[in-house]
Write a protein that holds these residues in place. Structure first.
Motif, PDB file in Angstrom:
ATOM      1  N   LEU A   1     -15.292 -24.847  34.271  1.00 41.69           N
ATOM      2  CA  LEU A   1     -14.751 -23.501  34.445  1.00 41.69           C
ATOM      3  C   LEU A   1     -15.852 -22.523  34.844  1.00 41.69           C
ATOM      4  CD1 LEU A   1     -12.311 -23.320  31.395  1.00 41.69           C
ATOM      5  CD2 LEU A   1     -11.768 -23.845  33.780  1.00 41.69           C
ATOM      6  N   SER A   2     -17.015 -22.658  34.232  1.00 41.37           N
ATOM      7  CA  SER A   2     -18.142 -21.786  34.574  1.00 41.37           C
ATOM      8  C   SER A   2     -18.554 -21.981  36.030  1.00 41.37           C
ATOM      9  CB  SER A   2     -19.323 -22.074  33.639  1.00 41.37           C
ATOM     10  OG  SER A   2     -20.416 -21.259  33.952  1.00 41.37           O
ATOM     11  N   GLU A   3     -18.620 -23.219  36.447  1.00 41.67           N
ATOM     12  CA  GLU A   3     -19.006 -23.534  37.830  1.00 41.67           C
ATOM     13  C   GLU A   3     -17.999 -22.987  38.835  1.00 41.67           C
ATOM     14  OE1 GLU A   3     -19.032 -27.426  40.732  1.00 41.67           O
ATOM     15  OE2 GLU A   3     -19.305 -27.744  38.575  1.00 41.67           O
ATOM     16  N   LEU A   4     -16.706 -23.096  38.498  1.00 40.54           N
ATOM     17  CA  LEU A   4     -15.656 -22.693  39.428  1.00 40.54           C
ATOM     18  C   LEU A   4     -15.313 -21.211  39.346  1.00 40.54           C
ATOM     19  CD1 LEU A   4     -13.172 -25.703  39.033  1.00 40.54           C
ATOM     20  CD2 LEU A   4     -14.884 -25.352  40.828  1.00 40.54           C
ATOM     21  N   GLY A   5     -15.851 -20.508  38.350  1.00 43.82           N
ATOM     22  CA  GLY A   5     -15.561 -19.089  38.205  1.00 43.82           C
ATOM     23  C   GLY A   5     -14.182 -18.808  37.649  1.00 43.82           C
ATOM     24  N   ILE A   6     -13.711 -19.699  36.774  1.00 43.82           N
ATOM     25  CA  ILE A   6     -12.394 -19.548  36.142  1.00 43.82           C
ATOM     26  C   ILE A   6     -12.597 -19.101  34.694  1.00 43.82           C
ATOM     27  CG2 ILE A   6     -10.268 -20.730  35.459  1.00 43.82           C
ATOM     28  CD1 ILE A   6     -10.780 -22.731  37.721  1.00 43.82           C
ATOM     29  N   GLY A   7     -11.826 -18.128  34.248  1.00 45.15           N
ATOM     30  CA  GLY A   7     -11.902 -17.686  32.870  1.00 45.15           C
ATOM     31  C   GLY A   7     -11.275 -18.694  31.925  1.00 45.15           C
ATOM     32  N   CYS A   8     -11.462 -18.467  30.638  1.00 46.00           N
ATOM     33  CA  CYS A   8     -10.939 -19.398  29.639  1.00 46.00           C
ATOM     34  C   CYS A   8     -10.414 -18.627  28.440  1.00 46.00           C
ATOM     35  CB  CYS A   8     -12.024 -20.377  29.184  1.00 46.00           C
ATOM     36  SG  CYS A   8     -11.439 -21.634  28.033  1.00 46.00           S
ATOM     37  N   ILE A   9      -9.151 -18.847  28.073  1.00 38.35           N
ATOM     38  CA  ILE A   9      -8.593 -18.281  26.857  1.00 38.35           C
ATOM     39  C   ILE A   9      -8.263 -19.437  25.931  1.00 38.35           C
ATOM     40  CG2 ILE A   9      -6.311 -18.092  27.980  1.00 38.35           C
ATOM     41  CD1 ILE A   9      -5.756 -15.739  26.043  1.00 38.35           C
ATOM     42  N   ALA A  10      -8.870 -19.457  24.761  1.00 37.58           N
ATOM     43  CA  ALA A  10      -8.762 -20.584  23.842  1.00 37.58           C
ATOM     44  C   ALA A  10      -7.598 -20.388  22.885  1.00 37.58           C
ATOM     45  CB  ALA A  10     -10.059 -20.729  23.052  1.00 37.58           C
ATOM     46  N   PHE A  11      -6.645 -21.357  22.882  1.00 40.37           N
ATOM     47  CA  PHE A  11      -5.565 -21.252  21.906  1.00 40.37           C
ATOM     48  C   PHE A  11      -5.844 -22.144  20.696  1.00 40.37           C
ATOM     49  CE2 PHE A  11      -3.629 -24.810  24.378  1.00 40.37           C
ATOM     50  CZ  PHE A  11      -3.081 -25.604  23.382  1.00 40.37           C
ATOM     51  N   SER A  12      -5.226 -21.800  19.587  1.00 42.02           N
ATOM     52  CA  SER A  12      -5.433 -22.468  18.292  1.00 42.02           C
ATOM     53  C   SER A  12      -6.892 -22.450  17.840  1.00 42.02           C
ATOM     54  CB  SER A  12      -4.911 -23.907  18.324  1.00 42.02           C
ATOM     55  OG  SER A  12      -3.507 -23.926  18.303  1.00 42.02           O
ATOM     56  N   PRO A  13      -7.585 -21.302  17.930  1.00 44.37           N
ATOM     57  CA  PRO A  13      -8.968 -21.253  17.433  1.00 44.37           C
ATOM     58  C   PRO A  13      -9.047 -21.462  15.926  1.00 44.37           C
ATOM     59  CG  PRO A  13      -8.167 -19.039  17.923  1.00 44.37           C
ATOM     60  CD  PRO A  13      -7.145 -20.004  18.461  1.00 44.37           C
ATOM     61  N   MET A  14      -7.934 -21.216  15.229  1.00 39.44           N
ATOM     62  CA  MET A  14      -7.883 -21.466  13.786  1.00 39.44           C
ATOM     63  C   MET A  14      -7.174 -22.779  13.467  1.00 39.44           C
ATOM     64  SD  MET A  14      -7.101 -17.581  12.441  1.00 39.44           S
ATOM     65  CE  MET A  14      -6.001 -17.133  13.783  1.00 39.44           C
ATOM     66  N   ALA A  15      -7.035 -23.631  14.486  1.00 40.91           N
ATOM     67  CA  ALA A  15      -6.461 -24.966  14.298  1.00 40.91           C
ATOM     68  C   ALA A  15      -5.102 -24.902  13.609  1.00 40.91           C
ATOM     69  CB  ALA A  15      -7.425 -25.865  13.532  1.00 40.91           C
ATOM     70  N   GLN A  16      -4.235 -24.022  14.097  1.00 43.39           N
ATOM     71  CA  GLN A  16      -2.890 -23.825  13.573  1.00 43.39           C
ATOM     72  C   GLN A  16      -2.887 -23.478  12.080  1.00 43.39           C
ATOM     73  OE1 GLN A  16       0.465 -26.115  15.231  1.00 43.39           O
ATOM     74  NE2 GLN A  16      -1.065 -27.578  15.918  1.00 43.39           N
ATOM     75  N   GLY A  17      -3.954 -22.844  11.626  1.00 44.21           N
ATOM     76  CA  GLY A  17      -4.021 -22.410  10.232  1.00 44.21           C
ATOM     77  C   GLY A  17      -4.891 -23.287   9.358  1.00 44.21           C
ATOM     78  N   LEU A  18      -5.304 -24.445   9.872  1.00 41.73           N
ATOM     79  CA  LEU A  18      -6.177 -25.313   9.077  1.00 41.73           C
ATOM     80  C   LEU A  18      -7.514 -24.633   8.809  1.00 41.73           C
ATOM     81  CD1 LEU A  18      -6.589 -28.014   7.674  1.00 41.73           C
ATOM     82  CD2 LEU A  18      -7.247 -29.009   9.888  1.00 41.73           C
ATOM     83  N   LEU A  19      -8.008 -23.878   9.798  1.00 38.83           N
ATOM     84  CA  LEU A  19      -9.276 -23.163   9.636  1.00 38.83           C
ATOM     85  C   LEU A  19      -9.034 -21.770   9.052  1.00 38.83           C
ATOM     86  CD1 LEU A  19     -11.104 -24.331  12.871  1.00 38.83           C
ATOM     87  CD2 LEU A  19     -11.768 -24.832  10.506  1.00 38.83           C
ATOM     88  N   THR A  20      -8.323 -21.740   7.939  1.00 37.37           N
ATOM     89  CA  THR A  20      -8.124 -20.537   7.141  1.00 37.37           C
ATOM     90  C   THR A  20      -8.238 -20.961   5.681  1.00 37.37           C
ATOM     91  OG1 THR A  20      -5.720 -20.785   6.826  1.00 37.37           O
ATOM     92  CG2 THR A  20      -6.449 -19.688   8.860  1.00 37.37           C
ATOM     93  N   ASN A  21      -8.015 -20.045   4.787  1.00 36.62           N
ATOM     94  CA  ASN A  21      -8.075 -20.420   3.365  1.00 36.62           C
ATOM     95  C   ASN A  21      -6.759 -21.000   2.860  1.00 36.62           C
ATOM     96  OD1 ASN A  21      -6.404 -18.199   3.180  1.00 36.62           O
ATOM     97  ND2 ASN A  21      -7.878 -16.907   2.078  1.00 36.62           N
ATOM     98  N   LYS A  22      -5.811 -21.220   3.784  1.00 38.47           N
ATOM     99  CA  LYS A  22      -4.441 -21.594   3.387  1.00 38.47           C
ATOM    100  C   LYS A  22      -4.365 -22.958   2.717  1.00 38.47           C
ATOM    101  CE  LYS A  22      -1.432 -20.274   6.299  1.00 38.47           C
ATOM    102  NZ  LYS A  22      -0.631 -20.143   7.536  1.00 38.47           N
ATOM    103  N   TYR A  23      -5.182 -23.911   3.186  1.00 39.80           N
ATOM    104  CA  TYR A  23      -5.042 -25.289   2.716  1.00 39.80           C
ATOM    105  C   TYR A  23      -6.208 -25.741   1.829  1.00 39.80           C
ATOM    106  CZ  TYR A  23      -1.477 -25.303   6.349  1.00 39.80           C
ATOM    107  OH  TYR A  23      -0.381 -24.994   7.130  1.00 39.80           O
TER     108      TYR A  23
END
Length: 348
Positions: free
Chosen positions: A214-236
Motif C-alpha cells: 500500500l505504501s509503494e502504491l500510494g493507497i491509504g489503509c483503514i484498519a478494521f477490528s483493531p480491538m479484535a472484535q472486543g478481545l483486546l478490551t477488558n471484557k474477557y
C-alpha cells in the motif's frame, strides 16, 4: 423531521486527520463503523446518540456496508434516518462509505463481485440512506469466479456515474491489491483506500507485505477490528459476559477465547495500565503507530464506550521499550476470519 441539535463548534480541534495514500482525501484518525449495534434489532436512539457524539468529537467518517444489520440493510436505513434528523445539513462535512461483496439477496446476483451485483447493490444503498452519492464505495471481498477487470471496471463506472467519489477494496491480498490498482489506474479511477483487518493479535498485513504494498502504491489503509472484535478490551479478562459478542455467537467465534489468547491479552492489559490507558485505547493507538494507517475503524455499543475509544488519541506515542514488550505478546491469535482460502480472481 430535523432536530434542534447543533454539533460542537470545536469538533475539528479535537481530531487529527490523515491523508489517504496519495489522494486528496483526508480521514479522521478514528472512524466509526456501523457493522455491529446499528441494526434494526438495536436501540435506535442509542445509535443516534453515538453518531452525534462521534461528530461532536471530529469523527467525520462513517463506515457501512449493504449487509450490516441485522436485518441486512437496516444499518443503512437507520443511518439515513439519523442523517435526516441531525446531519443532512452537514453532508459536505461527512465521508460516508459503503460496500458490496457479501450475500445481500437470494439468487446468483446477490453477492460477490459482478458488475450486476455491485451496481445494483450501490443503487439500493443510496436509496436506503437517501443519498445521491457515497464518498467511498468498496469491493468488500475478492470474487474468485468473476474477472478482476469486471469488478474494478464496475467501481470505475459508479464514479463516472456520480454515485461514488472514491473507490476502495477490502481484505484483498498484497498480490490482488497490486493487480486491482493496476486496472483502476488504467481506467482512470485509482484505488484510494484498502480496508483490512489488523490488530495486535492479527498482524497479517505486516507479515504478508500488504502495508508495504500500500505504501509503494500510494493507497491509504483503514484498519478494521483493531480491538479484535472486543478481545483486546477488558471484557474477557475474567470470563465471558452474557451480553458480549462471544456469548452471542456470529462473527466472534468462541474458539478465539483460547487460554493462550487470554494469557496474552492479560499481559497486554498490564502494559496498557502502565501507560495510563485502557487495553482498548492501547490497541487503537498501536494500530495507528504505523504511518501506512490512515484511520482505525472502531465499533461501539454505547456513547461511553465510544468516548473511551476516542480517548485513545490522547496518547499515541510508544517508547521503543514498550513496542518491544508488546511484540512478545502481539502474535497471531487465529482471528483473521476474512482471509480467503483462494485469494484470486480469474484474469479474463
Amino acid at each position: 423531521m430535523s432536530s434542534d441539535w447543533m454539533p460542537d463548534a470545536s469538533r475539528y480541534e479535537q481530531m487529527a486527520y490523515r491523508r489517504s495514500g496519495h489522494s486528496g482525501l483526508q480521514l479522521p484518525q478514528i472512524t466509526l463503523g456501523l457493522w455491529q449495534n446499528f441494526g434494526g434489532v438495536d436501540v435506535y436512539e442509542t445509535q443516534r446518540a453515538m453518531i452525534r457524539r462521534a461528530f461532536d468529537r471530529g469523527v467525520t467518517h462513517f463506515d457501512l456496508a449493504n449487509n450490516y444489520g441485522p436485518p441486512p440493510g437496516s444499518a443503512e436505513e437507520n443511518f439515513g434516518r439519523i442523517l435526516d434528523q441531525d446531519l443532512r445539513a452537514h453532508r459536505d462535512e461527512l465521508i460516508i462509505s459503503t460496500k458490496a461483496g457479501y450475500r445481500m439477496w437470494p439468487g446468483p446476483y446477490g453477492e460477490w463481485g459482478s458488475r450486476k451485483y455491485l451496481i445494483s447493490s450501490l443503487d439500493q444503498s443510496l436509496k436506503r440512506m437517501g443519498l445521491d452519492y457515497v464518498d467511498i464505495f468498496y469491493s468488500h471481498r475478492v470474487d474468485p469466479d468473476t474477472p478482476l477487470y469486471e469488478t474494478m471496471s464496475a467501481l470505475d463506472q459508479v464514479v463516472r456515474q456520480g454515485k461514488a467519489l472514491y473507490v476502495g477494496i477490502s481484505s484483498y491480498s498484497a498480490e490482488m491489491t497490486r493487480k486491482a490498482q493496476a486496472i483502476l489506474k488504467e481506467l482512470g479511477t485509482p484505488c484510494v483506500i484498502h480496508q483490512p483487518s489488523y490488530s495486535m493479535l492479527n498482524r497479517w498485513v505486516e507479515e504478508e507485505g500488504l502495508l508495504d504494498t500500500l505504501s509503494e502504491l500510494g493507497i491509504g489503509c483503514i484498519a478494521f477490528s483493531p480491538m479484535a472484535q472486543g478481545l483486546l478490551t477488558n471484557k474477557y479478562l475474567n470470563g465471558v459476559p452474557e451480553n458480549s459478542r462471544a456469548a452471542q455467537g456470529g462473527s466472534f467465534q468462541s474458539s478465539m477465547l483460547t487460554d493462550d489468547n487470554i494469557s496474552r491479552v492479560k499481559a497486554l492489559n498490564d502494559i496498557a495500565q502502565r501507560r495510563g490507558q485502557t487495553l482498548a485505547q492501547m490497541a487503537i493507538a498501536w494500530v495507528l503507530r504505523r504511518p501506512e494507517i490512515t484511520s482505525a475503524l472502531i465499533g461501539a455499543r454505547h456513547v461511553e464506550q465510544l468516548d473511551n475509544s476516542l480517548d485513545a488519541l490522547k496518547n499515541l506515542d510508544f517508547s521503543t521499550e514498550e513496542l518491544v514488550e508488546i511484540d512478545k505478546y502481539a502474535t497471531d491469535g487465529g482471528l483473521n476470519l476474512w482471509k480467503r482460502s483462494s485469494d484470486s480472481a480469474v484474469d479474463a
